[in-house]
Design a protein around this motif. Structure first.
Motif, PDB file in Angstrom:
ATOM      1  N   GLU A  78       0.631  -0.958   0.359  1.00  0.00           N
ATOM      2  CA  GLU A  78      -0.061   0.187   0.346  1.00  0.00           C
ATOM      3  C   GLU A  78       0.417   1.404  -0.157  1.00  0.00           C
ATOM      4  N   LEU A  79       2.396   1.208  -0.255  1.00  0.00           N
ATOM      5  CA  LEU A  79       2.771   2.421   0.281  1.00  0.00           C
ATOM      6  C   LEU A  79       3.438   2.414  -0.800  1.00  0.00           C
ATOM      7  N   TYR A  80       3.873   3.705  -1.529  1.00  0.00           N
ATOM      8  CA  TYR A  80       4.674   4.282  -2.328  1.00  0.00           C
ATOM      9  C   TYR A  80       6.008   4.917  -2.322  1.00  0.00           C
ATOM     10  N   HIS A  81       6.998   4.084  -2.685  1.00  0.00           N
ATOM     11  CA  HIS A  81       8.245   4.755  -2.205  1.00  0.00           C
ATOM     12  C   HIS A  81       8.923   5.747  -3.569  1.00  0.00           C
ATOM     13  N   PHE A  82       9.230   7.252  -2.937  1.00  0.00           N
ATOM     14  CA  PHE A  82       9.996   8.325  -3.951  1.00  0.00           C
ATOM     15  C   PHE A  82      11.363   9.412  -3.333  1.00  0.00           C
ATOM     16  N   MET A  83      12.289   9.825  -3.901  1.00  0.00           N
ATOM     17  CA  MET A  83      13.457  10.065  -3.381  1.00  0.00           C
ATOM     18  C   MET A  83      13.333  11.205  -3.925  1.00  0.00           C
ATOM     19  N   ASP A  84      13.706  12.109  -3.353  1.00  0.00           N
ATOM     20  CA  ASP A  84      14.594  13.441  -3.795  1.00  0.00           C
ATOM     21  C   ASP A  84      15.941  13.271  -4.498  1.00  0.00           C
ATOM     22  N   VAL A  85      16.252  13.070  -5.627  1.00  0.00           N
ATOM     23  CA  VAL A  85      17.578  13.255  -6.509  1.00  0.00           C
ATOM     24  C   VAL A  85      18.285  14.312  -6.468  1.00  0.00           C
ATOM     25  N   ASN A  86      17.829  15.301  -5.401  1.00  0.00           N
ATOM     26  CA  ASN A  86      19.256  16.429  -4.837  1.00  0.00           C
ATOM     27  C   ASN A  86      19.378  15.299  -3.823  1.00  0.00           C
ATOM     28  N   THR A  87      19.286  15.482  -2.589  1.00  0.00           N
ATOM     29  CA  THR A  87      18.901  14.574  -0.804  1.00  0.00           C
ATOM     30  C   THR A  87      18.903  13.708  -0.787  1.00  0.00           C
ATOM     31  N   TYR A  88      18.345  13.284  -1.594  1.00  0.00           N
ATOM     32  CA  TYR A  88      18.736  11.603  -1.478  1.00  0.00           C
ATOM     33  C   TYR A  88      17.790  10.940  -0.638  1.00  0.00           C
ATOM     34  N   ASP A  89      16.706  11.715  -0.012  1.00  0.00           N
ATOM     35  CA  ASP A  89      16.411  11.917   0.906  1.00  0.00           C
ATOM     36  C   ASP A  89      14.795  11.006   0.585  1.00  0.00           C
ATOM     37  N   GLN A  90      14.530   9.773   0.940  1.00  0.00           N
ATOM     38  CA  GLN A  90      12.901   9.185   0.785  1.00  0.00           C
ATOM     39  C   GLN A  90      11.819   9.503   1.543  1.00  0.00           C
ATOM     40  N   ILE A  91      10.729   9.346   0.383  1.00  0.00           N
ATOM     41  CA  ILE A  91       9.344   8.926   1.616  1.00  0.00           C
ATOM     42  C   ILE A  91       8.531   8.364   0.573  1.00  0.00           C
ATOM     43  N   ALA A  92       7.719   7.947   1.700  1.00  0.00           N
ATOM     44  CA  ALA A  92       6.469   6.609   1.686  1.00  0.00           C
ATOM     45  C   ALA A  92       5.609   7.137   1.365  1.00  0.00           C
ATOM     46  N   LEU A  93       4.633   6.731   1.018  1.00  0.00           N
ATOM     47  CA  LEU A  93       2.524   7.413   0.587  1.00  0.00           C
ATOM     48  C   LEU A  93       1.844   6.359   0.584  1.00  0.00           C
ATOM     49  N   ASN A  94       0.873   6.344   1.027  1.00  0.00           N
ATOM     50  CA  ASN A  94       0.093   5.247   1.273  1.00  0.00           C
ATOM     51  C   ASN A  94      -1.199   6.060  -0.497  1.00  0.00           C
ATOM     52  N   ALA A  95      -1.259   4.235  -0.565  1.00  0.00           N
ATOM     53  CA  ALA A  95      -1.963   4.560  -1.970  1.00  0.00           C
ATOM     54  C   ALA A  95      -3.180   5.956  -1.575  1.00  0.00           C
ATOM     55  N   SER A  96      -3.982   5.747  -0.908  1.00  0.00           N
ATOM     56  CA  SER A  96      -5.108   6.330  -1.015  1.00  0.00           C
ATOM     57  C   SER A  96      -4.923   7.870  -0.974  1.00  0.00           C
ATOM     58  N   SER A  97      -3.832   8.661  -0.660  1.00  0.00           N
ATOM     59  CA  SER A  97      -3.362   9.991  -0.664  1.00  0.00           C
ATOM     60  C   SER A  97      -2.898  10.131  -2.458  1.00  0.00           C
ATOM     61  N   ILE A  98      -2.441   9.089  -3.062  1.00  0.00           N
ATOM     62  CA  ILE A  98      -2.076   8.824  -4.303  1.00  0.00           C
ATOM     63  C   ILE A  98      -3.281   9.345  -5.245  1.00  0.00           C
ATOM     64  N   GLY A  99      -4.309   8.005  -5.259  1.00  0.00           N
ATOM     65  CA  GLY A  99      -4.902   7.447  -5.758  1.00  0.00           C
ATOM     66  C   GLY A  99      -4.963   7.102  -7.590  1.00  0.00           C
ATOM     67  N   ASP A 100      -4.956   7.341  -8.358  1.00  0.00           N
ATOM     68  CA  ASP A 100      -4.637   6.185  -9.834  1.00  0.00           C
ATOM     69  C   ASP A 100      -3.903   7.461 -10.516  1.00  0.00           C
ATOM     70  N   ASN A 101      -2.727   8.290  -9.907  1.00  0.00           N
ATOM     71  CA  ASN A 101      -2.795   9.818 -10.188  1.00  0.00           C
ATOM     72  C   ASN A 101      -0.800   8.785 -10.672  1.00  0.00           C
ATOM     73  N   LEU A 102      -0.534   7.150 -10.375  1.00  0.00           N
ATOM     74  CA  LEU A 102       0.426   6.674 -11.141  1.00  0.00           C
ATOM     75  C   LEU A 102       0.334   5.744 -11.879  1.00  0.00           C
ATOM     76  N   LYS A 103      -0.907   5.483 -12.503  1.00  0.00           N
ATOM     77  CA  LYS A 103      -0.988   4.165 -12.917  1.00  0.00           C
ATOM     78  C   LYS A 103      -0.391   4.350 -13.989  1.00  0.00           C
ATOM     79  N   PHE A 104       0.414   5.709 -15.159  1.00  0.00           N
ATOM     80  CA  PHE A 104       0.967   5.871 -16.146  1.00  0.00           C
ATOM     81  C   PHE A 104       1.960   5.797 -15.797  1.00  0.00           C
TER      82      PHE A 104
END
Length: 185
Positions: A78-104
């Protein structure tokens, strides 16, 4: 502070303790009476759309939305992981907060992460992506009807309607706002 007379499409405001984005607005000057602004506003967190009417001199706080480029790494349940390419900090977001925005969006592609006062609430995919078709019915010779489409599955698992001449294995361009086929890559 922004007055209703200064509303434009895409402006984000704080109204009734929520964040709203203006989708449509119309300045109305009736023959009798005072002018007013009629607009459709979308709640950023819930996605619900309201129609509201404001007086042109009515003021409300303008919300500052921070858009940060981040790389989509992977999905883990249920988690999607993202990384800031400048600082290499990573965050994880719930599927409910993202919705269908990542289907493509494929892994390792850049997206915009939207936040307000440090709270991430949405993801903006790139406007256009190029994806390979993994499954579709074969086109038959003579299938040249104008505007006819068929279903296809792209490499992210999303379903897209494509013209009859598109074959399995081809790379196509998709508009992520509408989810429509826009051409061959």
């Amino acid at each position: 502070m922004i007055s209703a007379g200064e509303f434009r499409n895409g402006v984000t405001i704080e109204y009734e303790n929520n964040l709203y984005q203006i989708i449509e607005f119309q300045h109305v000057k009736p023959g009798k009476g005072a002018a007013f602004v009629r607009c459709k506003i979308k709640n950023i967190k819930t996605g619900s759309v309201l129609e509201k009417t404001f007086r042109p001199n009515e003021k409300m706080p303008k919300a500052h939305i921070e858009r940060k480029d981040m790389q989509y790494l992977y999905a883990d349940g249920e988690l999607y992981h993202f990384m800031d390419v400048n600082t290499y900090d990573q965050i994880a977001l719930n599927a409910s907060s993202i919705g269908d925005n990542l289907k493509f969006v494929k892994e390792n592609e850049m997206v915009k992460v939207l936040s307000h006062q440090g709270n991430v609430f949405d993801i903006e995919p790139p406007l256009s992506v190029e994806l390979k078709i993994t499954d579709t019915e074969p086109g038959l010779k003579g299938d040249t009807a104008t505007g006819a489409t068929k279903a296809a599955i792209v490499e992210t698992g999303a379903r897209v309607m494509v013209p009859l001449f598109i074959e399995q294995g081809e790379v196509i361009r998709i508009d992520t706002r509408t989810g429509e086929y826009t051409g061959r890559a």
